[in-house]
Scaffold this motif. Structure first.
Motif, short mmCIF file in Angstrom:
data_model
loop_
_atom_site.label_atom_id
_atom_site.label_comp_id
_atom_site.label_asym_id
_atom_site.label_seq_id
_atom_site.Cartn_x
_atom_site.Cartn_y
_atom_site.Cartn_z
N ALA A 47 33.41 80.75 45.47
CA ALA A 47 33.12 80.77 44.04
C ALA A 47 33.85 81.92 43.35
CB ALA A 47 31.62 80.87 43.81
N ALA A 48 33.84 83.09 43.98
CA ALA A 48 34.50 84.26 43.40
C ALA A 48 36.01 84.08 43.38
CB ALA A 48 34.13 85.51 44.19
N GLU A 49 36.58 83.60 44.48
CA GLU A 49 38.02 83.42 44.55
C GLU A 49 38.48 82.31 43.61
OE1 GLU A 49 41.84 84.51 45.86
OE2 GLU A 49 39.88 85.50 45.94
N GLY A 50 37.63 81.31 43.41
CA GLY A 50 37.99 80.22 42.51
C GLY A 50 38.13 80.64 41.07
N ILE A 51 37.53 81.78 40.71
CA ILE A 51 37.66 82.30 39.34
C ILE A 51 39.06 82.85 39.10
CG2 ILE A 51 36.86 84.09 37.74
CD1 ILE A 51 34.09 83.82 39.05
N VAL A 52 39.63 83.53 40.11
CA VAL A 52 40.95 84.13 39.95
C VAL A 52 42.07 83.21 40.44
CG1 VAL A 52 40.04 86.46 40.08
CG2 VAL A 52 40.75 85.33 42.18
N ASP A 53 41.70 82.17 41.19
CA ASP A 53 42.68 81.19 41.68
C ASP A 53 42.27 79.82 41.15
OD1 ASP A 53 44.23 79.39 43.08
OD2 ASP A 53 44.05 80.41 45.00
N PRO A 54 42.76 79.45 39.97
CA PRO A 54 42.33 78.20 39.34
C PRO A 54 42.58 76.97 40.21
CG PRO A 54 43.54 79.56 37.77
CD PRO A 54 43.70 80.20 39.12
N GLU A 55 43.66 76.97 40.98
CA GLU A 55 43.95 75.81 41.83
C GLU A 55 42.89 75.66 42.91
OE1 GLU A 55 47.49 74.09 44.76
OE2 GLU A 55 47.91 75.77 43.42
N LEU A 56 42.52 76.77 43.53
CA LEU A 56 41.46 76.72 44.54
C LEU A 56 40.15 76.32 43.90
CD1 LEU A 56 40.42 77.34 47.46
CD2 LEU A 56 39.87 79.62 46.60
N GLY A 57 39.85 76.91 42.72
CA GLY A 57 38.60 76.57 42.03
C GLY A 57 38.51 75.10 41.71
N ALA A 58 39.64 74.51 41.28
CA ALA A 58 39.66 73.08 40.96
C ALA A 58 39.44 72.24 42.21
CB ALA A 58 40.98 72.72 40.30
N ARG A 59 40.03 72.67 43.31
CA ARG A 59 39.87 71.91 44.56
C ARG A 59 38.43 72.01 45.07
NH1 ARG A 59 42.21 72.87 50.49
NH2 ARG A 59 41.52 70.89 51.38
N PHE A 60 37.85 73.20 44.96
CA PHE A 60 36.46 73.41 45.38
C PHE A 60 35.53 72.51 44.56
CE2 PHE A 60 32.50 76.07 45.04
CZ PHE A 60 32.11 75.93 46.37
N THR A 61 35.77 72.47 43.25
CA THR A 61 34.95 71.63 42.38
C THR A 61 35.13 70.15 42.72
OG1 THR A 61 35.04 73.24 40.57
CG2 THR A 61 34.54 70.96 39.98
N GLU A 62 36.38 69.75 42.87
CA GLU A 62 36.68 68.33 43.12
C GLU A 62 36.15 67.87 44.49
OE1 GLU A 62 40.54 65.32 43.53
OE2 GLU A 62 40.83 67.44 43.11
N ALA A 63 36.34 68.71 45.51
CA ALA A 63 36.01 68.29 46.87
C ALA A 63 34.54 68.42 47.19
CB ALA A 63 36.83 69.11 47.87
#
Length: 206
Positions: A120-136
């Motif tokens: 969750a924390a890394e997804g804030i600074v890495d939008p691509e990871l955050g989008a993948r975390f949300t999608e997956a």
């Protein structure tokens, strides 16, 4: 003369992948995301770091796949599968209490807590990871709520004009707020209270 059986490359790869997942989850729980490195994961898993880089571009990607795998294992252990839905017993409140209580148990489980916070924390600074975390991970779970609320609308148990997406956010939003900010303990009683408030609102009851 008997033939020598060739090594099973797929089985070896799966063992390595499993070891990498276990190592990534263990390290992020023990030392935190910032101190977890590809080198550390490789050493813990007993593989070369190039093996990891061949499959994943970053430690964040490793951790995301490791967490998705952990979630899948937990779901399977509970007798579910990838298409598991929120139960529909005909009692919406009971069904929502059931799934929110299970979510509370998962959030309180150290095996899930540390990697989820890290992602969750890394997804804030890495939008691509955050989008993948949300999608997956997040969106499939949220769609379960949407479908259960839509079924309740079809059964006449929920106002047909209610937006199911907003309704589910009344349930999961407060749960995640309390979890991420650690304001107060996450308990089954809290989950039950959220269901009660979401379904009945704040108006006085006769």
């Amino acid at each position: 003369m008997s033939e020598t059986k060739a090594p099973d490359a797929s089985r070896r790869s799966e063992r390595s992948r499993r070891a990498i997942f276990d190592a990534a989850l263990a390290l992020v729980s023990e030392t935190g995301y910032a101190k977890t490195t590809i080198e550390g994961i490789a050493a813990r898993a007993g593989v070369g770091k190039q093996t990891i880089y061949r499959w994943w571009p970053s430690k964040a990607a490793v951790l995301l796949d490791a967490f998705l795998d952990l979630a899948a294992q937990a779901n399977e252990a509970l007798g579910g599968d990838a298409d598991s839905e929120i139960p529909d017993t005909g009692d919406l409140a009971a069904d929502l209490r059931y799934v929110l209580r299970a979510t509370v148990d998962e959030m309180n489980n150290p095996a899930f807590d540390a990697p989820t916070r890290a992602l969750a924390a890394e997804g804030i600074v890495d939008p691509e990871l955050g989008a993948r975390f949300t999608e997956a991970l997040l969106e499939p779970q949220l769609r379960y709520y949407v479908r259960r609320i839509e079924a309740a609308q079809a059964a006449g148990d929920v106002d047909p004009d209610v937006d199911p997406r907003i309704a589910l956010e009344l349930l999961v939003g407060p749960l995640h707020h309390r979890w991420i900010h650690r304001t107060l303990p996450l308990t089954h009683a809290y989950a039950d209270a959220l269901v009660d408030l979401a379904l009945h609102g704040l108006a006085p009851r006769s």
